[in-house]
Design a protein around this motif. Structure first.
Motif, mmCIF file in Angstrom:
data_model
loop_
_atom_site.group_PDB
_atom_site.id
_atom_site.type_symbol
_atom_site.label_atom_id
_atom_site.label_comp_id
_atom_site.label_asym_id
_atom_site.label_seq_id
_atom_site.Cartn_x
_atom_site.Cartn_y
_atom_site.Cartn_z
ATOM 1 N N ARG A 14 0.619 -1.147 0.028
ATOM 2 C CA ARG A 14 -0.003 0.125 0.116
ATOM 3 C C ARG A 14 0.840 1.243 -0.020
ATOM 4 O O ARG A 14 0.567 2.116 -0.863
ATOM 5 N N ASP A 15 1.997 1.351 0.980
ATOM 6 C CA ASP A 15 2.834 2.492 0.892
ATOM 7 C C ASP A 15 3.431 2.925 -0.167
ATOM 8 O O ASP A 15 3.613 4.087 -0.669
ATOM 9 N N ARG A 16 3.775 1.745 -1.010
ATOM 10 C CA ARG A 16 4.645 1.842 -2.268
ATOM 11 C C ARG A 16 3.851 2.463 -3.244
ATOM 12 O O ARG A 16 3.984 3.244 -4.144
ATOM 13 N N MET A 17 2.410 1.800 -3.312
ATOM 14 C CA MET A 17 1.721 2.132 -4.336
ATOM 15 C C MET A 17 1.297 3.881 -4.256
ATOM 16 O O MET A 17 0.949 4.437 -5.147
ATOM 17 N N TYR A 18 0.886 3.905 -2.849
ATOM 18 C CA TYR A 18 0.629 5.413 -2.452
ATOM 19 C C TYR A 18 1.680 6.446 -2.790
ATOM 20 O O TYR A 18 1.337 7.562 -3.551
ATOM 21 N N ARG A 19 3.122 6.128 -2.671
ATOM 22 C CA ARG A 19 3.890 7.074 -3.267
ATOM 23 C C ARG A 19 3.972 7.106 -4.759
ATOM 24 O O ARG A 19 4.231 8.024 -5.288
#
Length: 159
Positions: A14-19
């Protein structure tokens, strides 16, 4: 793919996709929406996720495509709004020009003789046929045509 496998393989990304989404969209709210849309799409096609060898690369590609689609939709909305504004401005400008031209024509009509003005008004503004004008005025068709032609020439010269 089961819910547990999905949770283990895809939720940690999730965090990578958000970035990635934030980098492309440059808006925190839009990035969060894009990631949410990504997880909805992933869940809806969870039956084929077993065939994905690299979930991170797959998700990055999907979130990038979702973000680009969002940008295209936003751009299309802006272009559509600009086109409507330009069309409205053109219509307003055209309307002003037509009113000004009509004002000049009406002013030029004041210089016509009363008979010419009356016959021209009947033909142009009232859209009467030559027969109707002839019946109302008692003039011949030929006389009416000549009067209208002379009136138009005089108005053109004045404009």
């Amino acid at each position: 793919m089961s819910g547990k496998e999905f949770t283990q393989a895809y939720l940690p990304l999730r965090d990578r996709m958000y970035r990635v989404a934030l980098y492309i969209l440059e808006s925190e709210q839009d990035a969060e929406d894009a990631v949410q849309d990504l997880y909805i799409k992933l869940w809806n096609c969870s039956d084929i996720l077993d065939n994905v060898r690299n979930p991170e690369a797959y998700c990055i590609t999907m979130v990038r495509n979702l973000c680009l689609d969002r940008l295209r939709r936003k751009e299309n909305k802006l272009v559509g709004a600009m086109d409507r504004d330009i069309a409205d401005d053109r219509e307003t400008a055209d309307s002003i020009i037509r009113k000004e031209e009509l004002g000049r024509v009406l002013k030029a009509m004041e210089s016509l003789s009363e008979k010419q003005r009356k016959v021209l008004k009947m033909r142009v503004f009232d859209e009467m046929s030559y027969n109707d004008i002839s019946n109302e005025t008692g003039m011949s068709h030929l006389t009416i045509r000549v009067m209208i032609s002379q009136a138009r020439k005089k108005i053109r010269r004045m404009l």
